[in-house]
Write an enzyme that holds these catalytic residues in place. Structure first.
Site, mmCIF file in Angstrom:
data_model
loop_
_atom_site.group_PDB
_atom_site.id
_atom_site.type_symbol
_atom_site.label_atom_id
_atom_site.label_comp_id
_atom_site.label_asym_id
_atom_site.label_seq_id
_atom_site.Cartn_x
_atom_site.Cartn_y
_atom_site.Cartn_z
ATOM 1 N N ASP A 25 1.862 2.816 5.187
ATOM 2 C CA ASP A 25 1.217 2.882 3.866
ATOM 3 C C ASP A 25 1.803 3.994 2.998
ATOM 4 O O ASP A 25 2.568 4.843 3.472
ATOM 5 C CB ASP A 25 -0.291 3.111 4.075
ATOM 6 C CG ASP A 25 -1.089 2.905 2.793
ATOM 7 O OD1 ASP A 25 -0.595 2.210 1.889
ATOM 8 O OD2 ASP A 25 -2.200 3.446 2.694
ATOM 9 N N GLU A 40 5.471 3.748 -1.536
ATOM 10 C CA GLU A 40 6.167 3.372 -2.803
ATOM 11 C C GLU A 40 7.222 4.393 -3.168
ATOM 12 O O GLU A 40 8.227 3.985 -3.751
ATOM 13 C CB GLU A 40 5.130 3.219 -3.915
ATOM 14 C CG GLU A 40 4.171 2.066 -3.731
ATOM 15 C CD GLU A 40 3.179 2.246 -2.590
ATOM 16 O OE1 GLU A 40 2.844 3.402 -2.279
ATOM 17 O OE2 GLU A 40 2.776 1.238 -2.007
ATOM 18 N N ASP A 59 -4.515 -2.594 -2.535
ATOM 19 C CA ASP A 59 -5.906 -2.286 -2.868
ATOM 20 C C ASP A 59 -6.486 -3.224 -3.925
ATOM 21 O O ASP A 59 -6.615 -2.866 -5.096
ATOM 22 C CB ASP A 59 -6.006 -0.833 -3.344
ATOM 23 C CG ASP A 59 -5.579 0.128 -2.251
ATOM 24 O OD1 ASP A 59 -5.433 -0.311 -1.094
ATOM 25 O OD2 ASP A 59 -5.380 1.321 -2.558
HETATM 26 C C1 GLC Z 1 -4.459 3.204 0.584
HETATM 27 C C2 GLC Z 1 -4.317 1.869 1.284
HETATM 28 C C3 GLC Z 1 -5.642 1.463 1.895
HETATM 29 C C4 GLC Z 1 -6.132 2.560 2.829
HETATM 30 C C5 GLC Z 1 -6.215 3.887 2.095
HETATM 31 C C6 GLC Z 1 -6.546 5.053 3.042
HETATM 32 O O1 GLC Z 1 -5.284 3.090 -0.518
HETATM 33 O O2 GLC Z 1 -3.837 0.878 0.431
HETATM 34 O O3 GLC Z 1 -5.517 0.247 2.579
HETATM 35 O O4 GLC Z 1 -7.383 2.221 3.346
HETATM 36 O O5 GLC Z 1 -4.985 4.170 1.482
HETATM 37 O O6 GLC Z 1 -5.591 5.164 4.024
#
Ligand code: GLC
Length: 627
Positions: free
Chosen positions: A304, A307, A416
């Site tokens: 995650d 980007e 999200d």
């Molecule tokens: C980002 C991710 C989400 C995750 C959050 C905390 O917003 O897209 O899926 O729960 O981070 O890690």
């Protein structure tokens, strides 16, 4: 046929796996003038592709920008989301595919400024362009996919259902969740660990107060048929004594500023550094650290914030505070008030910051800004390469940011989204675009990530997500619980998720075929029925594999909908544990779908297994053919 045109590409992005000679001359049917590619559209022209973007399946009429962005509102006016998928498929008087292979920003104005004109503008005119012609829309996609290499194939268990939530803080929260699923006999294969499992949001660490023995816990869960899937974030906490930070700093594996100083940004842990995934040595190093978790029995990951998402840079924050100090005590008028407010808001994911740090690539040093869209891709690749070495079995891996090429190493989830009805439809419309670009293993946060979910929304969303290869319920911290047991009555959710498991032999089989044949698992109707003028206008139904068509309900309070059958099909209705069928003619039908029923259509017989509580218990051979 594929033709390549080269306009002084900056770097080999790695998206394309075949060597092609460079064609000379003009890139017809585009006109190239002033570093822009233009094409006149007639009124029948439709434009498909662009992977993970907002709006409809036919992208015509809007303007998109490829720029991997941590975007928390997937509303219709947005131009970029997390992925940069620069492939379009133009269908009209001329039909062809075009892939703009460049690591920086590019704008696709598809009839937005001038409704008859496609105008594609790379910010920096440095790219490879691939133009693809073929016999059909499917053939063009297959040729493109051969150009970019085979899609990632996850392990079979990854087709099970997964539960996730940012906010399962400790072992007990997870045990309670799994107990509730199993007590209600709702099938489940995966439980995702969000950032809460880490020690102070440090990658490859475990908070041992919350998870005293993760290895034993993972083994206990595995005994119960559940795999734990932890998150890994891109940025590494800057903290003396934290081995990942110390090693990365010593070896100069983090992105640095112009003067060779580590570039400090703010993400979950506060001050952090960005591993330089475009430096192969640094990528290997970061990948090797997944061992800390594979040694504990972990078999899959989600990557995650790649980007990369930046809350701020140290430099940017300093500048903003200096200005704020000057403004303190002043009489703020309309302009200075907005200026004050934006000083903080604009710190996030700022282009200015992306210009301030560099990558050490095998081709030399490049500004991050010029290579921005490759960052998440290379994080996924680094994890994939490492997991292939660390584990004998295939691993589950998916990411948030991506560029074409990353589809060979993992899946993606669509980030999200919200607990909005419109986001069921958005998810459906994103799937074929993603498939065109090679991302077959994908899905959206079921029930919506942000906001508070309702029972009816979750039921309808699940009824669609039964068909998405990645089927995961995920939500943000602080939102209302939205697990399949959260609304009291578990039966309805059990039936829907059981249907998913019954369909796994079909879904997995069709998925493998799509990988092998470089085909799309999800297709808009027009891809299968090119001569059918109505099929081309249908944007809320999809072909799934070779035999099935889906037409989910995505409106609040709707208990019926119009469905277009491009040929005679069998309607398959799941009502509780019963499956019934009815033959329907080609044409429009008004189909009743009470809440809790799942209705879909088959044009050929498909296998249906017996229900099972997890993929290990699923009997793949004991299937009945329906339709
Ligand atoms: C980002 C991710 C989400 C995750 C959050 C905390 O917003 O897209 O899926 O729960 O981070 O890690």
């Amino acid at each position: 046929m594929v033709k390549r045109y080269a306009y002084s590409p900056l770097i080999d992005t790695g998206a394309v796996v075949r060597e092609l000679p460079v064609s000379a001359g003009s890139p017809a049917p585009f006109t190239l003038e002033n570093e822009r590619f233009t094409l006149k559209m007639d009124e029948t022209t439709r434009v498909y592709g662009l992977g993970e973007t907002v709006r409809g399946v036919n992208k015509r009429g809007w303007i998109y920008e490829s720029w991997c962005t941590d975007e928390t509102f997937h509303s219709e006016e947005k131009r970029s989301l997390y992925g940069a998928h620069n492939f379009i498929l133009v269908s009209g008087e001329v039909t062809f595919g075009a892939f703009f292979d460049l690591p920086g920003r590019i704008t696709f104005d598809l009839g937005y400024t001038d409704s008859d004109l496609i105008c594609i503008t790379p910010e920096r005119f440095s790219l490879d362009l691939y133009l693809i012609t073929g016999d059909s829309l499917k053939d063009i996609v297959a040729q493109f996919r051969r150009l970019i290499g085979k899609s990632y194939l996850p392990p079979r268990w990854a087709f099970g259902f997964g539960q996730s939530r940012w906010g399962y803080v400790k072992e007990e929260d997870i045990r309670r969740c799994i107990d509730a699923y199993q007590k209600a006999h709702i099938p489940l294969d995966m439980l995702y660990l969000d950032i809460d499992y880490m020690d102070s949001f440090k990658d490859f660490t475990v908070n041992t107060e919350r998870f005293p023995d993760l290895k034993a816990f993972a083994a206990e869960m595995k005994e119960r048929g559940i795999r734990l899937i932890p998150i890994i974030d891109a940025a590494v906490k800057q903290e003396e004594g934290y081995p990942i930070y110390e090693e990365g700093r010593q070896k100069r594996y983090f992105c640095q500023d112009r003067d060779g100083r580590d570039f400090v940004v703010g993400v979950w842990p506060g001050k952090s550094l960005l591993p330089d995934f475009l430096n192969p040595e640094a990528a290997r190093w970061f990948g090797s650290r997944y061992k800390a978790l594979t040694d504990l029995g972990i078999e899959g990951f989600w990557n995650d914030m790649n980007e990369p998402a930046l809350f701020y840079s140290e430099q940017g924050l300093h500048n903003a505070f200096s200005e704020l100090k000057e403004l303190d005590g002043k009489n703020l008028d309309i302009w200075s008030y907005f200026r004050t407010r934006n000083l903080m808001v604009n710190l996030q994911n700022s282009d200015e910051d992306y210009k301030l740090f560099y990558h050490q690539t095998p081709r030399g040093r490049f500004s991050h800004y010029d290579l921005h869209n490759l960052y998440g891709y290379h994080m996924t690749k680094s994890a994939y390469d490492a997991l292939c070495e660390l584990r004998d079995e295939p691993s589950l891996l998916f990411s948030r940011a991506s560029y074409i090429g990353a589809h060979r190493y993992g899946g993606i989830w669509t980030g999200d989204n919200h607990t909005w009805w419109s986001h069921i439809l958005l998810s459906l419309q994103q799937m074929p675009g993603l498939n065109m670009c090679g991302f077959l293993f994908s899905g959206s946060d079921i029930g919506g990530f942000a906001g508070n979910c309702t029972r009816d929304l979750l039921i309808r969303w699940m009824s669609f997500a039964v068909f998405t290869p990645l089927m995961r319920n995920h939500s943000a911290a602080g939102t209302r619980s939205q697990e399949a047991f959260a609304f009291g009555d578990t039966e309805v959710f059990r039936h829907i998720i059981e249907l998913r498991y019954r369909l796994i032999p079909y879904l997995y089989g069709e998925f493998v075929k799509a990988v092998e044949d470089d085909a799309m698992f999800f297709r808009p109707l027009v891809f299968d029925y090119e001569e059918d003028a109505i099929a081309a206008t249908v944007e809320d139904q999809l072909m799934v594999g070779d035999s099935l068509m889906i037409a989910p309900i995505y409106r609040q309070n709707a208990d019926a909908r119009h469905v277009y059958l491009p040929e005679a099909m069998t309607q398959v209705r799941m009502h509780q544990v019963d499956i019934s069928t009815e033959e329907l003619n080609k044409g429009w039908h008004y189909i009743s779908v009470p809440l809790g029923d799942v209705v879909f259509f088959s044009r050929k017989p498909f296998p249906l297994a017996k229900a099972a509580e997890n993929t290990a218990a699923l009997d793949w051979d004991d299937v009945a053919y329906i339709g």
